[in-house]
Design a protein around this motif. Structure first.
Motif, PDB file in Angstrom:
ATOM      1  N   GLU A  16       0.826  -1.208   0.000  1.00  0.00           N
ATOM      2  CA  GLU A  16       0.000   0.000   0.000  1.00  0.00           C
ATOM      3  C   GLU A  16       0.861   1.259   0.000  1.00  0.00           C
ATOM      4  O   GLU A  16       0.534   2.244  -0.673  1.00  0.00           O
ATOM      5  CB  GLU A  16      -0.931  -0.019   1.212  1.00  0.00           C
TER       6      GLU A  16
ATOM      7  N   PHE B  98       0.351   2.689  -3.751  1.00  0.00           N
ATOM      8  CA  PHE B  98      -0.575   3.819  -3.640  1.00  0.00           C
ATOM      9  C   PHE B  98       0.155   5.146  -3.836  1.00  0.00           C
ATOM     10  O   PHE B  98      -0.374   6.071  -4.460  1.00  0.00           O
ATOM     11  CB  PHE B  98      -1.277   3.800  -2.284  1.00  0.00           C
TER      12      PHE B  98
ATOM     13  N   LYS C 236      -9.601   0.934  -3.633  1.00  0.00           N
ATOM     14  CA  LYS C 236      -8.977   2.130  -3.086  1.00  0.00           C
ATOM     15  C   LYS C 236      -9.346   3.370  -3.888  1.00  0.00           C
ATOM     16  O   LYS C 236      -9.663   4.429  -3.330  1.00  0.00           O
ATOM     17  CB  LYS C 236      -7.455   1.940  -3.067  1.00  0.00           C
ATOM     18  N   TYR C 237      -9.329   3.264  -5.215  1.00  0.00           N
ATOM     19  CA  TYR C 237      -9.536   4.433  -6.072  1.00  0.00           C
ATOM     20  C   TYR C 237     -10.928   4.462  -6.711  1.00  0.00           C
ATOM     21  O   TYR C 237     -11.172   5.295  -7.587  1.00  0.00           O
ATOM     22  CB  TYR C 237      -8.461   4.469  -7.161  1.00  0.00           C
TER      23      TYR C 237
END
Length: 234
Positions: free
Chosen positions: A164, A168, A208-209
């Motif tokens: 992550e 990320f 996440k996005y």
């Protein structure tokens, strides 16, 4: 008798062959068109007009004569391989806000020796690999490599935290540089050398996005260190 073909010539021949195979339909069409054009030029205007009158062409024939080449050209343009362009890229950089530990190569090798599943032959191989890889003494590695034995700190939770942090951060930088909205991404391809959890790493990025529900995603894991994260926008 053997023919010694120079290496450069062999590579050029392979490139030409690959280009012909990739554009086979275009090559055949160009050859037929060239032959037809040469044949028409040889006939001459008077013979050409006489030949057309003898054929007694109907409107349907003229329509097909124009429609078939146009349809073939359209199919070729639709089915030909599309070029993929690199819009931009982003790399993860360790910083105070995104920390990873700096590990000297000698320390990494020494800590690796204490891993029971890695023998001396593997350690020697890794040492040669590190020397030839171009990694310097400022290379940052996960925090687990600061401890001995290292393998006891290589947990699923630590691996997920590392993923992550690195991925990320790189994606955030890439989206900021390109200005691409997450909901416009149609394809996501991810390569990870070892870590392969469930849910997959692609699913983690999608959630996440908030990427599109119909996104085409490809998750590749366990293929070694020669693969990296690759995101394609379309």
């Amino acid at each position: 008798m053997s023919l010694n073909v120079p290496k450069n010539s062999s590579m050029r021949l392979k490139a030409v062959y690959q280009r012909i195979v990739d554009n086979f339909l275009a090559v055949v069409t160009a050859a037929i068109s060239s032959y037809s054009l040469v044949a028409l030029v040889r006939l001459g205007p008077a013979e050409l007009i006489s030949w057309l009158r003898e054929l007694q062409l109907q409107p349907a024939h003229l329509f097909l004569a124009g429609f078939v080449p146009a349809a073939a050209a359209t199919m070729y343009l639709m089915l030909r391989p599309r070029a993929v362009y690199l819009i931009d890229y982003a790399c993860f950089h360790s910083s105070s806000n995104r920390p990873l530990a700096r590990i000297p190569m000698a320390s990494f090798v020494e800590h690796t020796k204490h891993t029971p599943t890695i023998d001396d032959r593997s350690v020697r191989f890794m040492s040669r690999l590190l020397q030839r890889s171009g990694l310097g003494e400022e290379t940052c590695l996960p925090a687990a490599h600061n401890y001995v034995p290292t393998h006891e700190y290589c947990t699923l939770e630590n691996a997920r935290d590392e993923f992550e942090l690195v991925v990320f951060s790189a994606i955030d930088d890439l989206l900021a540089k390109t200005g691409v909205a997450p909901d416009t991404i149609g394809t996501l391809v991810l390569n990870c050398s070892l870590f392969c959890p469930t849910p997959s790493l692609v699913d983690i990025i999608v959630n996440k996005y908030n990427l599109r529900s119909d996104i085409r995603s490809i998750n590749l894991s366990g293929m070694g260190c020669r693969f990296s994260l690759s995101v394609q926008f379309r």
